[in-house]
Every structure is written in C-alpha cells, then in structure tokens.
Design an enzyme around this catalytic site. Structure first.
Site, mmCIF file in Angstrom:
data_model
loop_
_atom_site.group_PDB
_atom_site.id
_atom_site.type_symbol
_atom_site.label_atom_id
_atom_site.label_comp_id
_atom_site.label_asym_id
_atom_site.label_seq_id
_atom_site.Cartn_x
_atom_site.Cartn_y
_atom_site.Cartn_z
ATOM 1 N N HIS A 69 0.851 -1.198 0.000
ATOM 2 C CA HIS A 69 0.000 0.000 0.000
ATOM 3 C C HIS A 69 0.883 1.242 0.000
ATOM 4 O O HIS A 69 2.065 1.169 0.337
ATOM 5 C CB HIS A 69 -0.895 0.036 1.243
ATOM 6 C CG HIS A 69 -2.065 -0.902 1.156
ATOM 7 N ND1 HIS A 69 -1.970 -2.233 1.501
ATOM 8 C CD2 HIS A 69 -3.345 -0.701 0.745
ATOM 9 C CE1 HIS A 69 -3.145 -2.809 1.318
ATOM 10 N NE2 HIS A 69 -4.002 -1.905 0.857
ATOM 11 N N LYS B 153 -0.243 4.746 4.575
ATOM 12 C CA LYS B 153 -1.139 3.806 5.282
ATOM 13 C C LYS B 153 -0.646 3.566 6.704
ATOM 14 O O LYS B 153 0.531 3.304 6.930
ATOM 15 C CB LYS B 153 -1.236 2.489 4.510
ATOM 16 C CG LYS B 153 -2.232 1.518 5.145
ATOM 17 C CD LYS B 153 -2.645 0.417 4.213
ATOM 18 C CE LYS B 153 -3.600 -0.562 4.886
ATOM 19 N NZ LYS B 153 -4.880 0.060 5.276
HETATM 20 P P1 NAD Z 1 -6.898 9.647 5.117
HETATM 21 O O1 NAD Z 1 -5.857 9.758 6.169
HETATM 22 O O2 NAD Z 1 -6.671 10.247 3.785
HETATM 23 O O3 NAD Z 1 -8.295 10.242 5.673
HETATM 24 C C1 NAD Z 1 -8.724 10.061 6.998
HETATM 25 C C2 NAD Z 1 -9.912 10.962 7.271
HETATM 26 O O4 NAD Z 1 -10.351 10.727 8.618
HETATM 27 C C3 NAD Z 1 -9.596 12.468 7.174
HETATM 28 O O5 NAD Z 1 -10.739 13.155 6.683
HETATM 29 C C4 NAD Z 1 -9.350 12.874 8.629
HETATM 30 O O6 NAD Z 1 -9.647 14.240 8.894
HETATM 31 C C5 NAD Z 1 -10.380 11.984 9.323
HETATM 32 N N1 NAD Z 1 -9.990 11.735 10.717
HETATM 33 C C6 NAD Z 1 -8.832 11.164 11.157
HETATM 34 N N2 NAD Z 1 -8.832 11.151 12.516
HETATM 35 C C7 NAD Z 1 -9.985 11.740 12.908
HETATM 36 C C8 NAD Z 1 -10.555 12.024 14.198
HETATM 37 N N3 NAD Z 1 -9.933 11.694 15.332
HETATM 38 N N4 NAD Z 1 -11.805 12.598 14.227
HETATM 39 C C9 NAD Z 1 -12.458 12.905 13.079
HETATM 40 N N5 NAD Z 1 -11.956 12.687 11.842
HETATM 41 C C10 NAD Z 1 -10.742 12.104 11.777
HETATM 42 O O7 NAD Z 1 -7.199 8.064 5.000
HETATM 43 P P2 NAD Z 1 -7.834 7.250 3.770
HETATM 44 O O8 NAD Z 1 -6.774 6.777 2.861
HETATM 45 O O9 NAD Z 1 -9.008 7.989 3.213
HETATM 46 O O10 NAD Z 1 -8.352 5.953 4.554
HETATM 47 C C11 NAD Z 1 -9.227 6.071 5.653
HETATM 48 C C12 NAD Z 1 -9.431 4.695 6.277
HETATM 49 O O11 NAD Z 1 -10.062 3.829 5.324
HETATM 50 C C13 NAD Z 1 -8.122 3.982 6.660
HETATM 51 O O12 NAD Z 1 -8.356 3.231 7.831
HETATM 52 C C14 NAD Z 1 -7.854 3.062 5.483
HETATM 53 O O13 NAD Z 1 -7.068 1.931 5.809
HETATM 54 C C15 NAD Z 1 -9.271 2.653 5.141
HETATM 55 N N6 NAD Z 1 -9.490 2.187 3.769
HETATM 56 C C16 NAD Z 1 -10.426 1.236 3.613
HETATM 57 C C17 NAD Z 1 -10.753 0.797 2.359
HETATM 58 C C18 NAD Z 1 -11.877 -0.197 2.195
HETATM 59 O O14 NAD Z 1 -12.194 -0.581 1.055
HETATM 60 N N7 NAD Z 1 -12.526 -0.606 3.282
HETATM 61 C C19 NAD Z 1 -10.096 1.317 1.235
HETATM 62 C C20 NAD Z 1 -9.125 2.297 1.422
HETATM 63 C C21 NAD Z 1 -8.844 2.740 2.700
#
Ligand code: NAD
Length: 255
Positions: free
Chosen positions: A146, A150
C-alpha cells in the site's frame, strides 16, 4: 433519495465518496462531519458539522472512512444516540473493542463492516477459501503493498484474506498467523504468514500464494484506483439503508 452522512470527508477516500455522491441520482449528501474548518467544496446547502448528534440526525445512512480513533468515537456516539442510523464502516486497523461496539450498534440498526469495498476482493475471499481447502499441502503466504501513508499493517484486507484461508483449512487464524518472520526461524507446518510493504502511491495490491513442491499458485488483486472503494461503499450504503438491524457482510451486497 438517500441522505448519506460522510465521516472522514477530507480524506483520500472520503473526497472520492463526495465526488461520487454528487453525481449519483439516488444519493444526496445529508451531512459531512469535519474536525476543523472546511477546506473543500460541497454542493450548496450541504450540512457541515463537528457535532456527532447533529451529524447522525441529518442522514439516513453514514459512510465512515476515517481512523481507528475517529471510528471509535463515532461508534460510541451511535451507541448512545436515541435515534441511531445505519452505518457502513470501511476504516481499518480496528481492535476488539471497536468490533464489540459495531456488534452492539447492530442490535439497533443495520451495520456493515468491510476492510475492502471492492467486488474483486469479495470474490477473491471466496476463491482463496476454496483453494486453501483443496491444496491442503500448500504453504500459504500473503503479501500486500500500500501507499506510504497507510497507518495499519498488515492491511485489514490481508487479514480478511488470511481469515478466509484459515476457514478453508478449518483452523483458527490466531493459531497459524505469522506477521513477523524475524526470530521465527524456519517455516512451521500449517503456518500462514503475511508480509506488508509500504511505498509510493499504491492503492492496494494483495497476493495470496499457495506454494507446493514443483509448482505454486498466486492469486493477485490490484486496486488501480481508490474510486473502486468509494463506489463500493456507496453501493453498500444504498443496500444497507432500509435493512433490518444486523451486522452485515459485503458478500451479501454483491450476492
Ligand atoms: P486519510 O488519512 O486520507 O483520511 C482520513 C480521514 O479521517 C480524514 O478526513 C481525517 O480528517 C479523518 N480523521 C482522522 N482522525 C480523525 C478524528 N480523530 N476525528 C475525526 N476525523 C478524523 O485516510 P484514507 O486513505 O481515506 O483511509 C481512511 C481509512 O479507510 C483507513 O483506515 C484506510 O485503511 C481505510 N481504507 C479502507 C478501504 C476499504 O475498502 N474498506 C479502502 C481504502 C482505505
């Protein structure tokens, strides 16, 4: 129209969910949760808040792609809400306490957790379970890569693929999983290991290998674009919105 609440809205996946939701004819952005100030554009009239109760009240279904801590806070707010709403959770790196909260919320509203929202991974999970059951002598090794940002390792998807292999082998994953080869010595019989790589802008690549003497089979899934996850999450949200309370799996959406 289904009013979707977006949690983790400024993130890599959250932004794509907003982009897809704007263009979707059955979806309206009900509310967007932001921690600090709004630093991206939204359709006129969108409700933006950092108040959990107001957020929950303004949507029919929530989609969460945030962080472990944020998901935990959201789940606690849902659990103590007098009118909770269905929730699709895509955040990975959750622990037992978080899953217990998801389970508890699912007694009152439909909930869906998926460590990967793509159709390809849903199919791959079914396939690796069958292969693990057929190739009983094969050593199973999972590798995943990834992007450099990540936070969790191994990925939630790698763990769910490992879970499917363990199911195919009829073994509890806890007993056979190895995530750190250092100091482990030679490979033990029946062991299942995951190796995690982090770098560049890779959206997600998972390879499940079945290694025998004289031949091996490797099944690989490549996510070439995060839009796959955003589209999958919206499909889950539409599917979940009017279901009875229960904890659902993504296989049921793609069935
Ligand atoms: P990112 O870091 O780009 O975004 C995270 C978001 O969460 C941001 O908007 C941030 O402001 C918010 N956030 C973080 N901590 C916070 C808090 N304490 N309170 C409120 N908001 C908060 O991450 P991303 O790449 O968009 O991924 C997000 C999550 O989704 C990760 O856990 C990632 O592993 C997961 N993910 C899952 C899939 C899936 O298909 N299920 C796919 C990609 C990513």
């Amino acid at each position: 129209m289904i009013k979707v609440g977006i949690f983790g809205a400024s993130g890599r996946v959250g932004q794509l969910i907003i982009q897809e939701a704007k263009a979707h004819r059955n979806i309206e952005i009900g509310a967007v949760f932001v921690r600090k100030e709004l630093d991206f554009s939204l359709p006129e009239g969108s409700f933006v808040t950092n108040d959990f109760n107001a957020f929950i009240q303004c949507c029919d279904v929530i989609i969460d792609f945030s962080s472990k801590e944020a998901t935990n806070a959201l789940l606690q707010a849902l659990e103590s809400s007098s009118s909770p709403v269905p929730c699709v959770i895509g955040t990975t790196g959750l622990d037992e306490q978080d899953f217990a909260l998801i389970d508890s919320c699912s007694k009152r509203v439909p909930m869906l957790y998926a460590s990967n929202m793509s159709l390809g991974i849903a199919v791959l999970r079914q396939v690796v379970e069958q292969v693990a059951a057929k190739l009983t002598q094969a050593d199973i090794e999972i590798s995943e890569i990834h992007h450099r940002y990540k936070k969790d390792a191994p990925s939630g998807t790698a763990l769910s693929l490992a879970e499917s292999c363990a199911k195919g082998r009829n073994r509890p994953l806890k007993e056979i999983l190895v995530t750190d080869r250092i100091s482990q010595g030679a490979r033990k019989d029946g062991e299942l290991s995951i190796i995690s790589l982090r770098g560049g802008d890779v959206a997600g690549r998972h390879c499940v290998g079945f290694y025998l003497d004289g031949e091996y089979l490797e099944l690989t899934h490549n996510a070439t674009n995060r839009l796959t996850f955003a589209k999958g999450a919206l499909a889950c949200a539409i599917w979940l919105a009017n279901k009875p309370p229960k904890l659902y799996e993504i296989d049921e959406v793609f069935a």
